[in-house]
Each structure stands twice: as C-alpha cells, then as structure tokens.
Design a protein around this motif. Structure first.
Motif, PDB file in Angstrom:
ATOM      1  N   HIS A 182       0.810  -1.217   0.000  1.00 41.16           N
ATOM      2  CA  HIS A 182       0.000   0.000   0.000  1.00 41.16           C
ATOM      3  C   HIS A 182       0.847   1.273   0.000  1.00 41.16           C
ATOM      4  O   HIS A 182       1.889   1.357   0.651  1.00 41.16           O
ATOM      5  CB  HIS A 182      -0.934   0.013   1.209  1.00 41.16           C
ATOM      6  N   LEU A 183       0.327   2.277  -0.736  1.00 38.47           N
ATOM      7  CA  LEU A 183       0.919   3.616  -0.782  1.00 38.47           C
ATOM      8  C   LEU A 183      -0.185   4.636  -0.536  1.00 38.47           C
ATOM      9  O   LEU A 183      -1.374   4.306  -0.575  1.00 38.47           O
ATOM     10  CB  LEU A 183       1.590   3.861  -2.136  1.00 38.47           C
ATOM     11  N   PHE A 184       0.217   5.903  -0.335  1.00 38.04           N
ATOM     12  CA  PHE A 184      -0.769   6.905   0.044  1.00 38.04           C
ATOM     13  C   PHE A 184      -0.372   8.283  -0.485  1.00 38.04           C
ATOM     14  O   PHE A 184       0.796   8.678  -0.383  1.00 38.04           O
ATOM     15  CB  PHE A 184      -0.881   6.956   1.575  1.00 38.04           C
ATOM     16  N   PHE A 185      -1.336   8.984  -1.102  1.00 41.95           N
ATOM     17  CA  PHE A 185      -1.159  10.383  -1.491  1.00 41.95           C
ATOM     18  C   PHE A 185      -1.873  11.252  -0.453  1.00 41.95           C
ATOM     19  O   PHE A 185      -3.103  11.286  -0.431  1.00 41.95           O
ATOM     20  CB  PHE A 185      -1.763  10.666  -2.868  1.00 41.95           C
ATOM     21  N   PRO A 186      -1.162  11.966   0.424  1.00 46.09           N
ATOM     22  CA  PRO A 186      -1.844  12.843   1.387  1.00 46.09           C
ATOM     23  C   PRO A 186      -2.567  13.979   0.654  1.00 46.09           C
ATOM     24  O   PRO A 186      -1.998  14.624  -0.237  1.00 46.09           O
ATOM     25  CB  PRO A 186      -0.689  13.396   2.242  1.00 46.09           C
ATOM     26  N   LEU A 187      -3.814  14.221   1.023  1.00 47.43           N
ATOM     27  CA  LEU A 187      -4.593  15.299   0.407  1.00 47.43           C
ATOM     28  C   LEU A 187      -5.779  15.608   1.307  1.00 47.43           C
ATOM     29  O   LEU A 187      -6.681  14.786   1.460  1.00 47.43           O
ATOM     30  CB  LEU A 187      -5.080  14.877  -0.990  1.00 47.43           C
ATOM     31  N   ALA A 195     -12.952  12.970  -7.593  1.00 47.71           N
ATOM     32  CA  ALA A 195     -14.174  12.274  -8.002  1.00 47.71           C
ATOM     33  C   ALA A 195     -13.915  10.810  -8.319  1.00 47.71           C
ATOM     34  O   ALA A 195     -14.774   9.955  -8.126  1.00 47.71           O
ATOM     35  CB  ALA A 195     -14.797  12.972  -9.216  1.00 47.71           C
ATOM     36  N   ASP A 196     -12.722  10.505  -8.828  1.00 48.40           N
ATOM     37  CA  ASP A 196     -12.392   9.144  -9.250  1.00 48.40           C
ATOM     38  C   ASP A 196     -11.012   8.798  -8.710  1.00 48.40           C
ATOM     39  O   ASP A 196      -9.994   9.282  -9.230  1.00 48.40           O
ATOM     40  CB  ASP A 196     -12.412   9.058 -10.780  1.00 48.40           C
ATOM     41  N   ALA A 197     -10.953   7.986  -7.671  1.00 53.61           N
ATOM     42  CA  ALA A 197      -9.679   7.664  -7.023  1.00 53.61           C
ATOM     43  C   ALA A 197      -8.715   6.958  -7.976  1.00 53.61           C
ATOM     44  O   ALA A 197      -7.520   7.252  -8.004  1.00 53.61           O
ATOM     45  CB  ALA A 197      -9.925   6.793  -5.789  1.00 53.61           C
ATOM     46  N   GLU A 198      -9.224   6.027  -8.765  1.00 56.34           N
ATOM     47  CA  GLU A 198      -8.357   5.285  -9.686  1.00 56.34           C
ATOM     48  C   GLU A 198      -7.732   6.203 -10.730  1.00 56.34           C
ATOM     49  O   GLU A 198      -6.529   6.134 -11.002  1.00 56.34           O
ATOM     50  CB  GLU A 198      -9.155   4.177 -10.384  1.00 56.34           C
ATOM     51  N   LEU A 199      -8.548   7.070 -11.321  1.00 62.92           N
ATOM     52  CA  LEU A 199      -8.037   7.996 -12.326  1.00 62.92           C
ATOM     53  C   LEU A 199      -7.042   8.963 -11.707  1.00 62.92           C
ATOM     54  O   LEU A 199      -6.021   9.296 -12.324  1.00 62.92           O
ATOM     55  CB  LEU A 199      -9.202   8.759 -12.964  1.00 62.92           C
ATOM     56  N   TYR A 200      -7.304   9.395 -10.477  1.00 61.08           N
ATOM     57  CA  TYR A 200      -6.391  10.313  -9.785  1.00 61.08           C
ATOM     58  C   TYR A 200      -5.018   9.662  -9.594  1.00 61.08           C
ATOM     59  O   TYR A 200      -3.978  10.259  -9.920  1.00 61.08           O
ATOM     60  CB  TYR A 200      -6.982  10.706  -8.435  1.00 61.08           C
ATOM     61  N   VAL A 201      -4.999   8.430  -9.080  1.00 58.94           N
ATOM     62  CA  VAL A 201      -3.734   7.743  -8.811  1.00 58.94           C
ATOM     63  C   VAL A 201      -2.969   7.491 -10.106  1.00 58.94           C
ATOM     64  O   VAL A 201      -1.769   7.788 -10.211  1.00 58.94           O
ATOM     65  CB  VAL A 201      -3.991   6.416  -8.064  1.00 58.94           C
ATOM     66  N   THR A 221      -7.732   1.153  -5.406  1.00 58.60           N
ATOM     67  CA  THR A 221      -7.620   2.527  -4.938  1.00 58.60           C
ATOM     68  C   THR A 221      -8.797   2.819  -4.012  1.00 58.60           C
ATOM     69  O   THR A 221      -9.837   2.168  -4.098  1.00 58.60           O
ATOM     70  CB  THR A 221      -7.642   3.529  -6.108  1.00 58.60           C
ATOM     71  N   TYR A 222      -8.621   3.808  -3.138  1.00 57.33           N
ATOM     72  CA  TYR A 222      -9.715   4.190  -2.252  1.00 57.33           C
ATOM     73  C   TYR A 222      -9.513   5.630  -1.788  1.00 57.33           C
ATOM     74  O   TYR A 222      -8.399   6.167  -1.793  1.00 57.33           O
ATOM     75  CB  TYR A 222      -9.799   3.254  -1.046  1.00 57.33           C
ATOM     76  N   LEU A 223     -10.612   6.261  -1.395  1.00 50.63           N
ATOM     77  CA  LEU A 223     -10.592   7.635  -0.896  1.00 50.63           C
ATOM     78  C   LEU A 223     -10.657   7.640   0.621  1.00 50.63           C
ATOM     79  O   LEU A 223     -11.421   6.880   1.225  1.00 50.63           O
ATOM     80  CB  LEU A 223     -11.776   8.427  -1.456  1.00 50.63           C
ATOM     81  N   ARG A 231      -3.045   0.323  -3.735  1.00 50.71           N
ATOM     82  CA  ARG A 231      -2.209  -0.867  -3.545  1.00 50.71           C
ATOM     83  C   ARG A 231      -1.593  -1.268  -4.872  1.00 50.71           C
ATOM     84  O   ARG A 231      -2.288  -1.371  -5.877  1.00 50.71           O
ATOM     85  CB  ARG A 231      -3.032  -2.020  -2.974  1.00 50.71           C
ATOM     86  N   MET A 232      -0.282  -1.491  -4.857  1.00 52.71           N
ATOM     87  CA  MET A 232       0.425  -1.943  -6.040  1.00 52.71           C
ATOM     88  C   MET A 232       0.374  -3.470  -6.124  1.00 52.71           C
ATOM     89  O   MET A 232       0.058  -4.153  -5.144  1.00 52.71           O
ATOM     90  CB  MET A 232       1.880  -1.473  -6.018  1.00 52.71           C
ATOM     91  N   TYR A 233       0.705  -4.016  -7.271  1.00 56.83           N
ATOM     92  CA  TYR A 233       0.616  -5.458  -7.493  1.00 56.83           C
ATOM     93  C   TYR A 233       1.616  -6.224  -6.640  1.00 56.83           C
ATOM     94  O   TYR A 233       1.300  -7.281  -6.093  1.00 56.83           O
ATOM     95  CB  TYR A 233       0.838  -5.751  -8.977  1.00 56.83           C
ATOM     96  N   THR A 234       2.833  -5.688  -6.497  1.00 57.61           N
ATOM     97  CA  THR A 234       3.857  -6.355  -5.697  1.00 57.61           C
ATOM     98  C   THR A 234       4.583  -5.334  -4.823  1.00 57.61           C
ATOM     99  O   THR A 234       4.495  -4.117  -5.043  1.00 57.61           O
ATOM    100  CB  THR A 234       4.904  -7.061  -6.580  1.00 57.61           C
TER     101      THR A 234
END
Length: 262
Positions: A182-187, A195-201, A221-223, A231-234
């Motif tokens: 897991h990774l995280f973009f603070p915002l 509006a779209d977590a997947e598109l944002y990431v 992805t999640y908000l 979460r990345m694949y590996t």
C-alpha cells in the motif's frame, strides 16, 4: 493599434470556433483526439502501429486495411487487413504489428483505432495514409526489431518474472512479512476534491515518465478524508514508485504512515 486589436479579436474568434467545433463533436471523437497513433512500415514486409501508454487506455485496438488503386476502380482495392486489439504493454507502448504484411510505396493505408476506458469502447474516425518513403522504418543495423520482439519477448518475460521473485524474497527478508503493497497520497478533503480515485492515482503516476509502465500495476484505490490510498501489485512495484517518484510525487509508504499515526 487598430491592426493589433483586429488581430486579437481574430485570434479570439478562431479559438472560440475551435472550442465550438469540439463541443459539437461526438463524445467518442473528443475522447480519441487526445491519443497519437504512429504507423511505420518495414522492408521487405511488416507493419507496426503503436500509441503511448496512458491511464485512460485499458485496451488498444486497430482496424487497418491496405490497398492499391488501379485503372478500373475509383478507389483502392483493400486486399490486406489487420484487426487486432491488445492490453499488453511493450516498452511503455500499446504495440500492434504484423511481420508478414507486405506494404509498398504507392499503397494506401486506411485505419481507425479503438480504446477501451472503464469498460466503454471509443473509436476514432477512419484515417488514410499514402505510403511514401518516409513511412518506412530502416534501422542502421539489419537486426529486425519486430522479429526480436516476437522471438525474445517470451524468454525475456520469464527472466524478468524470475528476477522479480528473487527481489521480492530479498525485500521480505529486509522489511519483514508485515510489509504491505500500500501507498498513500496525502490530500486534505480528498473526498470532496477527487471524483475518481483510480483515475487520480494513475494520472499522478503517469506524470512521471519512469513510472508510466507501473500504471497498470495499480490493483486497488480508495478515498480517505485526508488522502487517496492505493495498492500496487507487488512490493517491488511499491518500492519502485517510492524510489522513482522521489522528488516528483508526494507519495508515502502507507506502512510508515500507519506507524506514525499510532
């Protein structure tokens, strides 16, 4: 002074005309206008078509015909065709090729491409290219690029998979089995701003050229109220994002974030 005002007004009207033109275009054409598609021909045979990776592309498809005009018909006779779609990336590109298709100077290529985004299919209008000398790809050496891809891609894929497995094992030995992908973009106020977590990431990752091949390795992805998580694949993919995104992205390791929060 009048001429300057006239020029500014003319430029404004021209831009307004372009904007209105886009507004009146069908949605699928507005969407596909943002993708550049490249076509190259090989000697003595072969054709290659590709577009760069984008978070907006899930699959890339092609409907292509090649023909040559004659005296008895008004247009070309389309006697060669290529109908393919792919979701596999090759060096950061969606790459379609046919090594056996013979294309010569004077032929006409007619094609349109298709893009799948969020399970919706968009297609461009048909385009035509007259085959001239500049369309031919002639590498300085005689080693055939397309044949290299076909012959060595499977072996290279197995080697990369094996190396990734070894690296994953070494990483686990160093960071322990509790590490996550897991990774995280603070915002702040992310739920209101995104509006779209997947598109944002994926868009954030796509901004860094070295991270573009990893866009399709984003699994979930999640908000959250204070940021966007993913979460990345590996684990290896996760550490690539942290390393290659340093100085470009404000992405953080979610494991470290949790430890600091506790």
């Amino acid at each position: 002074m009048r001429s300057l005002v006239h020029f500014i007004l003319s430029l404004a009207l021209m831009r307004l005309g372009w904007a209105q033109e886009d507004v009146h275009l069908p949605e699928y054409l507005v969407f596909t206008k943002q993708f550049a598609v490249h076509v190259q021909v090989r000697e003595p045979s072969g054709i290659m078509v590709w577009t760069r990776d984008s978070p907006l592309i899930e699959t890339f498809g092609l409907e292509l015909y090649v023909g040559r005009g004659n005296h008895s018909t008004r247009g070309p006779i389309w006697d060669r065709q290529l109908l393919v779609n792919t979701s596999v990336l090759v060096d950061g590109k969606f790459f379609i090729h046919d090594d056996g298709m013979v294309v010569e100077e004077g032929d006409t290529i007619r094609y349109r491409f298709m893009v799948t985004h969020k399970k919706t299919l968009f297609h461009s209008n048909f385009r035509r290219i007259l085959v001239t000398d500049h369309l031919f790809y002639r590498p300085k050496n005689n080693y055939c690029f397309s044949q290299c891809l076909v012959g060595d891609q499977h072996v290279a894929h197995e080697e990369v998979t094996h190396l990734k497995l070894l690296l994953e094992q070494k990483i686990l030995q160093c960071v322990g089995t509790q590490a996550s992908e897991h990774l995280f973009f603070p915002l702040e106020n992310a739920s209101k701003l995104v509006a779209d977590a997947e598109l944002y990431v994926k868009s954030r990752l796509f901004q860094v050229e070295a991270l573009r091949p990893l866009v399709n390795s984003v699994v979930t992805t999640y908000l959250a109220h204070n940021g966007v998580g993913f979460r990345m694949y590996t684990l290896l993919d996760k550490f690539k994002v942290l390393e290659l995104g340093q100085g470009y992205l404000d992405v953080i390791d979610f494991d470290s974030f949790l430890e600091e929060s506790n």
